[in-house]
Write a protein that holds these residues in place. Structure first.
Motif, PDB file in Angstrom:
ATOM      1  N   LYS A 204       0.843  -1.246  -0.093  1.00 56.06           N
ATOM      2  CA  LYS A 204      -0.107   0.047  -0.031  1.00 56.06           C
ATOM      3  C   LYS A 204       0.769   1.362   0.025  1.00 56.06           C
ATOM      4  O   LYS A 204       2.108   1.072   0.658  1.00 56.06           O
ATOM      5  CB  LYS A 204      -1.014   0.004   1.052  1.00 56.06           C
ATOM      6  CG  LYS A 204      -0.077   0.035   2.428  1.00 56.06           C
ATOM      7  CD  LYS A 204      -1.317  -0.154   3.615  1.00 56.06           C
ATOM      8  CE  LYS A 204      -0.462  -0.134   5.186  1.00 56.06           C
ATOM      9  NZ  LYS A 204      -1.541  -0.074   6.184  1.00 56.06           N
ATOM     10  N   ARG A 205       0.294   2.348  -0.511  1.00 60.22           N
ATOM     11  CA  ARG A 205       0.905   3.681  -0.554  1.00 60.22           C
ATOM     12  C   ARG A 205       0.150   4.693   0.064  1.00 60.22           C
ATOM     13  O   ARG A 205      -0.930   4.857  -0.430  1.00 60.22           O
ATOM     14  CB  ARG A 205       1.191   3.954  -2.068  1.00 60.22           C
ATOM     15  CG  ARG A 205       2.398   3.026  -2.491  1.00 60.22           C
ATOM     16  CD  ARG A 205       2.759   3.386  -4.054  1.00 60.22           C
ATOM     17  NE  ARG A 205       3.780   2.565  -4.661  1.00 60.22           N
ATOM     18  CZ  ARG A 205       4.159   2.785  -5.811  1.00 60.22           C
ATOM     19  NH1 ARG A 205       3.934   3.748  -6.550  1.00 60.22           N
ATOM     20  NH2 ARG A 205       5.089   1.738  -6.497  1.00 60.22           N
ATOM     21  N   ARG A 206       0.468   5.364   1.000  1.00 63.91           N
ATOM     22  CA  ARG A 206      -0.396   6.272   1.551  1.00 63.91           C
ATOM     23  C   ARG A 206       0.146   7.733   1.200  1.00 63.91           C
ATOM     24  O   ARG A 206       1.108   8.130   1.027  1.00 63.91           O
ATOM     25  CB  ARG A 206       0.143   6.270   3.134  1.00 63.91           C
ATOM     26  CG  ARG A 206      -0.453   4.852   3.814  1.00 63.91           C
ATOM     27  CD  ARG A 206      -0.161   5.298   5.516  1.00 63.91           C
ATOM     28  NE  ARG A 206      -0.652   3.974   6.247  1.00 63.91           N
ATOM     29  CZ  ARG A 206      -1.657   3.833   6.745  1.00 63.91           C
ATOM     30  NH1 ARG A 206      -2.849   4.664   6.601  1.00 63.91           N
ATOM     31  NH2 ARG A 206      -1.969   2.598   7.395  1.00 63.91           N
ATOM     32  N   GLU A 207      -1.034   8.433   1.107  1.00 59.72           N
ATOM     33  CA  GLU A 207      -0.884   9.895   0.720  1.00 59.72           C
ATOM     34  C   GLU A 207      -0.831  10.728   1.881  1.00 59.72           C
ATOM     35  O   GLU A 207      -0.042  11.466   2.144  1.00 59.72           O
ATOM     36  CB  GLU A 207      -2.072  10.436  -0.111  1.00 59.72           C
ATOM     37  CG  GLU A 207      -2.258   9.886  -1.588  1.00 59.72           C
ATOM     38  CD  GLU A 207      -1.071  10.553  -2.311  1.00 59.72           C
ATOM     39  OE1 GLU A 207      -0.335  11.234  -2.230  1.00 59.72           O
ATOM     40  OE2 GLU A 207      -0.585   9.587  -3.216  1.00 59.72           O
ATOM     41  N   LYS A 208      -1.490  10.385   2.944  1.00 61.50           N
ATOM     42  CA  LYS A 208      -1.345  10.850   4.297  1.00 61.50           C
ATOM     43  C   LYS A 208      -1.919   9.778   5.373  1.00 61.50           C
ATOM     44  O   LYS A 208      -2.805   9.024   4.838  1.00 61.50           O
ATOM     45  CB  LYS A 208      -2.300  12.307   4.345  1.00 61.50           C
ATOM     46  CG  LYS A 208      -3.574  12.071   4.106  1.00 61.50           C
ATOM     47  CD  LYS A 208      -4.291  13.431   4.173  1.00 61.50           C
ATOM     48  CE  LYS A 208      -5.740  13.451   3.534  1.00 61.50           C
ATOM     49  NZ  LYS A 208      -6.461  15.000   3.714  1.00 61.50           N
ATOM     50  N   PRO A 209      -1.668   9.916   6.686  1.00 66.76           N
ATOM     51  CA  PRO A 209      -2.132   9.099   7.609  1.00 66.76           C
ATOM     52  C   PRO A 209      -3.732   8.860   7.547  1.00 66.76           C
ATOM     53  O   PRO A 209      -4.484   9.706   7.639  1.00 66.76           O
ATOM     54  CB  PRO A 209      -1.746   9.704   9.052  1.00 66.76           C
ATOM     55  CG  PRO A 209      -0.567  10.521   8.533  1.00 66.76           C
ATOM     56  CD  PRO A 209      -0.874  11.204   7.201  1.00 66.76           C
ATOM     57  N   GLY A 210      -4.317   7.289   7.603  1.00 71.71           N
ATOM     58  CA  GLY A 210      -5.423   7.145   7.636  1.00 71.71           C
ATOM     59  C   GLY A 210      -5.891   7.199   6.260  1.00 71.71           C
ATOM     60  O   GLY A 210      -7.206   6.379   6.122  1.00 71.71           O
ATOM     61  N   GLU A 211      -5.401   7.338   5.284  1.00 67.61           N
ATOM     62  CA  GLU A 211      -6.029   7.262   3.742  1.00 67.61           C
ATOM     63  C   GLU A 211      -4.900   6.204   2.910  1.00 67.61           C
ATOM     64  O   GLU A 211      -3.838   6.617   3.086  1.00 67.61           O
ATOM     65  CB  GLU A 211      -6.003   8.487   3.236  1.00 67.61           C
ATOM     66  CG  GLU A 211      -7.049   9.437   3.818  1.00 67.61           C
ATOM     67  CD  GLU A 211      -7.377  10.612   3.092  1.00 67.61           C
ATOM     68  OE1 GLU A 211      -6.971  10.755   1.864  1.00 67.61           O
ATOM     69  OE2 GLU A 211      -8.115  11.605   3.426  1.00 67.61           O
ATOM     70  N   VAL A 212      -5.263   5.384   2.182  1.00 67.37           N
ATOM     71  CA  VAL A 212      -4.600   4.688   1.273  1.00 67.37           C
ATOM     72  C   VAL A 212      -4.930   5.098   0.071  1.00 67.37           C
ATOM     73  O   VAL A 212      -6.010   5.253  -0.685  1.00 67.37           O
ATOM     74  CB  VAL A 212      -5.023   3.232   1.583  1.00 67.37           C
ATOM     75  CG1 VAL A 212      -4.172   2.258   0.748  1.00 67.37           C
ATOM     76  CG2 VAL A 212      -4.774   2.788   3.009  1.00 67.37           C
ATOM     77  N   ALA A 213      -3.841   5.447  -0.888  1.00 70.89           N
ATOM     78  CA  ALA A 213      -4.073   5.749  -2.181  1.00 70.89           C
ATOM     79  C   ALA A 213      -4.060   4.699  -3.044  1.00 70.89           C
ATOM     80  O   ALA A 213      -4.847   4.640  -4.225  1.00 70.89           O
ATOM     81  CB  ALA A 213      -2.966   6.730  -2.677  1.00 70.89           C
ATOM     82  N   GLU A 214      -3.235   3.759  -3.072  1.00 67.96           N
ATOM     83  CA  GLU A 214      -3.062   2.653  -3.902  1.00 67.96           C
ATOM     84  C   GLU A 214      -2.768   1.401  -3.211  1.00 67.96           C
ATOM     85  O   GLU A 214      -2.108   1.189  -2.488  1.00 67.96           O
ATOM     86  CB  GLU A 214      -1.986   2.936  -5.059  1.00 67.96           C
ATOM     87  CG  GLU A 214      -1.875   1.835  -6.194  1.00 67.96           C
ATOM     88  CD  GLU A 214      -0.824   2.493  -7.014  1.00 67.96           C
ATOM     89  OE1 GLU A 214      -0.520   1.467  -7.763  1.00 67.96           O
ATOM     90  OE2 GLU A 214      -0.502   3.485  -7.066  1.00 67.96           O
TER      91      GLU A 214
END
Length: 339
Positions: A204-214
Motif C-alpha cells: 500500500k502507498r499512503r498519501e497521508k495518515p489514515g488514507e490509502v491511495a493505492e
C-alpha cells in the motif's frame, strides 16, 4: 528461610473483565483462590486520578493488569499512580501487565520535530517503580529496547493458529496468509509457518495518515481463503480496502486475524459492511458493546496465556515456552480441544 510471596493481582479500570478472567484462570491453575486486590481507583471532580489499596502489599509480588487503550492518557496515568502506590507501600516487586501498549505506533521519528512517544512512556513506566513489563504483540519489536527493565512480549499467533486449525479444519490447503503491508511481513510469515500456509502481501502507498491511495497484491490469491494478519485495527479503513483488493484479485473468502481491536470511529460499521466474512480480535482491549454484538466480529480470549505467563514469571520459569502452539494447546483446552 522466608517463604516466597504469593502473586497478587491488581487492576485499573481499563479492562476489568480481562483482569477478572486472568484471576479465574490463575485460580484454576493453582487450585487456590486468586482474586484482585481490593482497590479504589477513581477520579476527583477535576479529573485527577486517586488510588487507594485496601490490602496489605508489603513484601508482595504484585502484578498490575492495565492496558493503555482509549482513553490512553487516563489509563496510562492509572497504571503509573497504581505503581507509585504499591512502591510506597513496600511491595517486593511490581510487574506491569499491559496487554495493549498504547503509544506503540510512535516508535521512531517519522519526520523532523516529532517525538518518540513510546520511549517517553517507557521512561515513565520505569521511573514509576515498575520492574518488569508483560505485554502482547508490540507494534514494533524494538520497543522492548526502550526499557531498562525486562520486557516479556507475548504473541497472539499461537492462539490464532489454534483458532485457524479449528475454524478451517478440512480446508487448510486453501488457506493463504496475507500481510496488509510490507512492514508486517515478519508477523504474517511467523503465523504462516505455524500452519504451513503460503504468504501474500498487500503493498500500500499512503498519501497521508489514515488514507490509502493505492494497493497492489503481491502473490497469487486466486481461489484462496485469505487471512489478513496484523497487530492492530484502528478505523479499519485500510483493512476493509485490503479485503476488497484481495476479492478483486480472485480470493474466494477474506477473513482477518488482528491482535488489538482498537476499533475507533467508524470501524464497526466499516467491518460489518465489508466483504470480510469475519474479523477475529483478542480481548486485550475491552470491546465496546457494538464490537461485541457485530455479526462478523469474533473475540478470542487472552486470559489463559496471560495467566500462565504471570505464573511463569512468579515461578521464575520460561515465558518463551508460551510461544509454541503445542504448549498453548492444553492451556486453551476446551476452547480449541482436538476433535
Amino acid at each position: 528461610m522466608p517463604s516466597r510471596p504469593e502473586p497478587k493481582l491488581i487492576s485499573g479500570n481499563a479492562n476489568m473483565p480481562l483482569a477478572k478472567a486472568i484471576a479465574r484462570r490463575m485460580s484454576m491453575h493453582r487450585g487456590t483462590n486468586v482474586g484482585l486486590c481490593d482497590t479504589r481507583v477513581e477520579r476527583f471532580n477535576d479529573g485527577e486520578i486517586f488510588v487507594e489499596v485496601y490490602e496489605n502489599v508489603r513484601g508482595e509480588d504484585m502484578f498490575i493488569i492495565q492496558p493503555t487503550s482509549n482513553p490512553a492518557n487516563d489509563n496510562l496515568m492509572e497504571l503509573l499512580i497504581m505503581a507509585d502506590a504499591l512502591r510506597r507501600s513496600s511491595a517486593q516487586r511490581i510487574t506491569a501487565v499491559i496487554p495493549y501498549f498504547g503509544y506503540a505506533r510512535q516508535d521512531r521519528r517519522s519526520r523532523a520535530r516529532t517525538p518518540i512517544s513510546a520511549k517517553l512512556v517507557a521512561n515513565m513506566i520505569v521511573e514509576a517503580g515498575i520492574e518488569r513489563v508483560l505485554t502482547m504483540d508490540l507494534h514494533a519489536a524494538q520497543i522492548q529496547g526502550f526499557f531498562d527493565i525486562p520486557v516479556d512480549n507475548l504473541y497472539a499467533s499461537p492462539v490464532f493458529a489454534l483458532d485457524i486449525m479449528k475454524q478451517f479444519k478440512g480446508a487448510m490447503s486453501d488457506i493463504m496468509i496475507v500481510s496488509p503491508d510490507v512492514g508486517g511481513v515478519a508477523r504474517a510469515r511467523e503465523l504462516a509457518k505455524r500452519i504451513n500456509a503460503p504468504l501474500a502481501i498487500v503493498d500500500k502507498r499512503r498519501e497521508k495518515p489514515g488514507e490509502v491511495a493505492e494497493m497492489t497484491v503481491i502473490g497469487d490469491v486466486k481461489g484462496k481463503k485469505c487471512l489478513i494478519v496484523d497487530d492492530m485495527v484502528d478505523t479499519a479503513g485500510t483493512l476493509c480496502k485490503a479485503a476488497e483488493v484481495l476479492m478483486d484479485n480472485g480470493a474466494s473468502e477474506v477473513h482477518s486475524y488482528i491482535t488489538h481491536g482498537v476499533m475507533s470511529g467508524p470501524a464497526v460499521e466499516r467491518v460489518t459492511k465489508s466483504v470480510m466474512k469475519s474479523l477475529v480480535i483478542t480481548d486485550t482491549i475491552e470491546p465496546r458493546t457494538s464490537v461485541a454484538e457485530a455479526s462478523n466480529i469474533r473475540i478470542v480470549p487472552t486470559a489463559p496465556v496471560f495467566a500462565q505467563a504471570i505464573l511463569n514469571i512468579w515461578n521464575g520459569t520460561s515465558v518463551s515456552s508460551l510461544f509454541d502452539t503445542e504448549t498453548l494447546g492444553p492451556i486453551y483446552e476446551g476452547l480449541y480441544a482436538a476433535e
